[in-house]
Design an enzyme around this catalytic site. Structure first.
Site, PDB file in Angstrom:
ATOM      1  N   HIS A 133      -4.343  26.135   6.075  1.00  0.00           N
ATOM      2  CA  HIS A 133      -3.242  25.204   6.337  1.00  0.00           C
ATOM      3  C   HIS A 133      -2.046  25.605   5.496  1.00  0.00           C
ATOM      4  O   HIS A 133      -2.215  26.101   4.385  1.00  0.00           O
ATOM      5  CB  HIS A 133      -3.664  23.755   6.003  1.00  0.00           C
ATOM      6  CG  HIS A 133      -2.782  22.743   6.644  1.00  0.00           C
ATOM      7  ND1 HIS A 133      -1.626  22.288   6.060  1.00  0.00           N
ATOM      8  CD2 HIS A 133      -2.875  22.124   7.851  1.00  0.00           C
ATOM      9  CE1 HIS A 133      -1.049  21.418   6.880  1.00  0.00           C
ATOM     10  NE2 HIS A 133      -1.779  21.305   7.971  1.00  0.00           N
ATOM     11  N   GLU A 157      -8.417  20.565  12.797  1.00  0.00           N
ATOM     12  CA  GLU A 157      -8.792  21.007  14.138  1.00  0.00           C
ATOM     13  C   GLU A 157     -10.292  21.243  14.300  1.00  0.00           C
ATOM     14  O   GLU A 157     -10.816  21.178  15.399  1.00  0.00           O
ATOM     15  CB  GLU A 157      -8.031  22.310  14.481  1.00  0.00           C
ATOM     16  CG  GLU A 157      -6.531  22.199  14.413  1.00  0.00           C
ATOM     17  CD  GLU A 157      -5.941  21.393  15.555  1.00  0.00           C
ATOM     18  OE1 GLU A 157      -6.471  20.302  15.845  1.00  0.00           O
ATOM     19  OE2 GLU A 157      -4.949  21.848  16.129  1.00  0.00           O
TER      20      GLU A 157
HETATM   21  N1  ACO Z   1      -8.875  32.778   8.999  1.00  0.00           N
HETATM   22  C1  ACO Z   1      -8.752  33.957   8.347  1.00  0.00           C
HETATM   23  N2  ACO Z   1      -7.722  34.252   7.537  1.00  0.00           N
HETATM   24  C2  ACO Z   1      -6.772  33.322   7.374  1.00  0.00           C
HETATM   25  C3  ACO Z   1      -6.843  32.077   8.014  1.00  0.00           C
HETATM   26  C4  ACO Z   1      -7.943  31.818   8.852  1.00  0.00           C
HETATM   27  N3  ACO Z   1      -8.068  30.650   9.494  1.00  0.00           N
HETATM   28  N4  ACO Z   1      -5.753  31.348   7.691  1.00  0.00           N
HETATM   29  C5  ACO Z   1      -5.025  32.121   6.860  1.00  0.00           C
HETATM   30  N5  ACO Z   1      -5.646  33.313   6.672  1.00  0.00           N
HETATM   31  C6  ACO Z   1      -5.191  34.409   5.824  1.00  0.00           C
HETATM   32  C7  ACO Z   1      -4.024  35.137   6.448  1.00  0.00           C
HETATM   33  O1  ACO Z   1      -4.445  36.185   7.278  1.00  0.00           O
HETATM   34  C8  ACO Z   1      -3.317  35.639   5.220  1.00  0.00           C
HETATM   35  O2  ACO Z   1      -4.001  36.757   4.724  1.00  0.00           O
HETATM   36  P1  ACO Z   1      -3.176  37.992   4.072  1.00  0.00           P
HETATM   37  O3  ACO Z   1      -2.420  37.399   2.926  1.00  0.00           O
HETATM   38  O4  ACO Z   1      -4.260  38.935   3.679  1.00  0.00           O
HETATM   39  O5  ACO Z   1      -2.285  38.496   5.163  1.00  0.00           O
HETATM   40  C9  ACO Z   1      -3.525  34.522   4.207  1.00  0.00           C
HETATM   41  O6  ACO Z   1      -4.716  33.853   4.610  1.00  0.00           O
HETATM   42  C10 ACO Z   1      -2.404  33.527   4.184  1.00  0.00           C
HETATM   43  O7  ACO Z   1      -2.136  33.082   5.487  1.00  0.00           O
HETATM   44  P2  ACO Z   1      -0.720  32.608   5.966  1.00  0.00           P
HETATM   45  O8  ACO Z   1      -0.430  33.230   7.289  1.00  0.00           O
HETATM   46  O9  ACO Z   1       0.331  32.771   4.910  1.00  0.00           O
HETATM   47  O10 ACO Z   1      -0.918  31.075   6.120  1.00  0.00           O
HETATM   48  P3  ACO Z   1       0.082  30.117   6.832  1.00  0.00           P
HETATM   49  O11 ACO Z   1       0.381  29.032   5.877  1.00  0.00           O
HETATM   50  O12 ACO Z   1       1.256  30.822   7.404  1.00  0.00           O
HETATM   51  O13 ACO Z   1      -0.777  29.662   8.063  1.00  0.00           O
HETATM   52  C11 ACO Z   1      -2.277  28.573   9.455  1.00  0.00           C
HETATM   53  C12 ACO Z   1      -1.458  28.477   8.162  1.00  0.00           C
HETATM   54  C13 ACO Z   1      -1.370  29.033  10.610  1.00  0.00           C
HETATM   55  C14 ACO Z   1      -2.836  27.198   9.795  1.00  0.00           C
HETATM   56  C15 ACO Z   1      -3.407  29.603   9.257  1.00  0.00           C
HETATM   57  O14 ACO Z   1      -4.254  29.166   8.207  1.00  0.00           O
HETATM   58  C16 ACO Z   1      -4.203  29.844  10.526  1.00  0.00           C
HETATM   59  O15 ACO Z   1      -3.819  30.679  11.331  1.00  0.00           O
HETATM   60  N6  ACO Z   1      -5.357  29.113  10.713  1.00  0.00           N
HETATM   61  C17 ACO Z   1      -6.158  29.264  11.907  1.00  0.00           C
HETATM   62  C18 ACO Z   1      -5.556  28.477  13.071  1.00  0.00           C
HETATM   63  C19 ACO Z   1      -5.716  26.972  12.865  1.00  0.00           C
HETATM   64  O16 ACO Z   1      -6.761  26.467  12.461  1.00  0.00           O
HETATM   65  N7  ACO Z   1      -4.618  26.262  13.192  1.00  0.00           N
HETATM   66  C20 ACO Z   1      -4.574  24.783  13.060  1.00  0.00           C
HETATM   67  C21 ACO Z   1      -3.813  24.391  11.832  1.00  0.00           C
HETATM   68  S1  ACO Z   1      -3.824  22.636  11.586  1.00  0.00           S
HETATM   69  C22 ACO Z   1      -2.585  22.095  12.537  1.00  0.00           C
HETATM   70  O17 ACO Z   1      -1.589  22.694  12.779  1.00  0.00           O
HETATM   71  C23 ACO Z   1      -2.733  20.746  13.154  1.00  0.00           C
END
Ligand code: ACO
Length: 359
Positions: free
Chosen positions: A246, A301
């Site tokens: 998140h 989610e």
């Molecule tokens: N699985 C694997 N790796 C992840 C995940 C995940 N679910 N979430 C983040 N990471 C990793 C990223 O790849 C990144 O790695 P890196 O630094 O090696 O490149 C690191 O963790 C940081 O991620 P960010 O992209 O900076 O996180 P951001 O804050 O932009 O994204 C998000 C948050 C979009 C929710 C992300 O965690 C994600 O894609 N989760 C999966 C999709 C999901 O569950 N979405 C629902 C969110 S809740 C909502 O909106 C109601």
């Protein structure tokens, strides 16, 4: 310049506060735990919109007014519009919502609150080759949503579980879809346009489009013993694990537990819950190993998927049900933006080529 506007503050709001360090969500002065499981969709809409829509019917009349709005939308949109059933359910509700005339008045607010209930049920039935079921304006919005889906009156427990979900996701600070709604509202384009922007942003898998893929993941894993290897392979491919991580929470999303409680109260399939819990534990352990510098916890989610599945929604429609809950927040934020905010218009830094100087 902040990539993804991370840590940028772009509004003052009285609507909700997300404390990402403590894992706490407050909506209009009430904690999530006071609201979820104790508040209906109608009560939540009245709470969130309080003071922003002067002509909105009082709480005692709101359920009937929403029932009348559902009826009107069924007659004016569902029975008249031709939306291809080859579209996914979110695209269908987006297309139907676009047929509501724009405005900023109480009638538009009521129609928009009612719209996802009527359009989601109608879309799912049309896609199955079934006739849409007309609303029953005497029912609560949650009960009628489930009845329009199946044709059967839901149990009290089912309606209460849907209310819990809708209240849990009603608002969440300046998330991507709410920000999109506020941007559009700030131009004074109207509430229908603002909600359409919200639906568009919500649909993406990094936001409200994640719970459908959570079901695909659980189905593909199949049994608790397969979780670790399946999840390792997914991460090796570069996939993100849906339902984890998140932008704001650095601890467990409090909404995950509110929804897990609702699943337990509903008495849903215990085998499915056990599988989900095993997958969750394996995913958290692997994410800790692989991303030691980024705290990745369970988000809303993950258990949304299980709860909405248990209520009979198809995975491709989960985002529509999310929109049903979140429309309350979009509308309240749009109204707050209109009441006190300026046109939202940030700056960008041009890094492209400059025109060649005239010789
Ligand atoms: N699985 C694997 N790796 C992840 C995940 C995940 N679910 N979430 C983040 N990471 C990793 C990223 O790849 C990144 O790695 P890196 O630094 O090696 O490149 C690191 O963790 C940081 O991620 P960010 O992209 O900076 O996180 P951001 O804050 O932009 O994204 C998000 C948050 C979009 C929710 C992300 O965690 C994600 O894609 N989760 C999966 C999709 C999901 O569950 N979405 C629902 C969110 S809740 C909502 O909106 C109601």
């Amino acid at each position: 310049m902040s990539d993804g506007l991370e840590d940028v503050v772009a509004a003052h709001t009285v609507l909700s506060e997300v404390d990402g360090a403590a894992g706490r969500l407050v909506m209009r002065g009430h904690s999530l735990y006071e609201l979820a499981g104790h508040t209906s969709f109608e009560e939540m809409a009245a709470l969130m919109l309080d003071g922003f829509v002067p002509d909105l019917p009082a709480m005692k009349d709101l359920a009937a007014a929403l029932g009348a709005a559902r009826q009107e939308l069924f007659e004016t949109v569902v029975q008249k519009a031709v939306v291809p059933v080859t579209h996914g359910p979110v695209e269908m509700i987006r297309a139907m919502t676009a047929l509501i005339p724009d405005g900023e008045d109480a009638g538009t607010v009521l129609r928009l609150l009612a719209a996802p209930a009527v359009f989601t049920a109608a879309s799912l039935r049309l896609r199955q080759g079934l006739a849409p079921i007309a609303p029953d304006s005497s029912l609560s919005q949650a009960a009628d949503t489930l009845r329009m889906l199946t044709g059967k009156a839901p149990t009290k427990q089912q309606a209460a579980a849907l209310d819990t979900y809708l209240v849990t996701v009603a608002d969440h600070g300046l998330n991507a879809s709410t920000f999109a709604s506020r941007v559009v509202a700030s131009t004074r384009a109207g509430l229908v346009s603002a909600v359409l922007a919200g639906i568009g942003a919500l649909k993406g898998p990094l936001h409200g489009g994640a719970p459908g893929p959570v079901i695909e993941m659980l189905d593909a894993i199949g049994a608790p013993g397969n979780a670790r290897s399946w999840l390792e392979n997914a991460l090796d491919r570069g996939d993100r694990l849906m339902g984890f991580g998140h932008r704001i929470y650095r601890v467990r999303d409090p909404r995950a537990d509110a929804l897990k409680g609702a699943i337990r109260r509903l008495g849903a399939d215990s085998g499915r819950l056990a599988l989900a819990e095993a997958v969750e534990q394996a995913a958290l352990a692997i994410l800790r190993e692989r991303k030691p510098n980024r705290t990745l916890e369970t988000n809303v989610e993950f258990y949304t998927a299980l709860l909405l599945e248990a209520l009979g929604f198809t995975p491709d429609s989960f985002t529509c049900v999310f929109a049903l809950g979140r429309t309350t927040g979009w509308l309240a934020h749009a109204k707050e933006q209109i009441a006190g905010g300026r046109l939202i218009r940030p700056q960008s830094v041009y890094v492209g080529p400059q025109p060649r100087q005239a010789a």
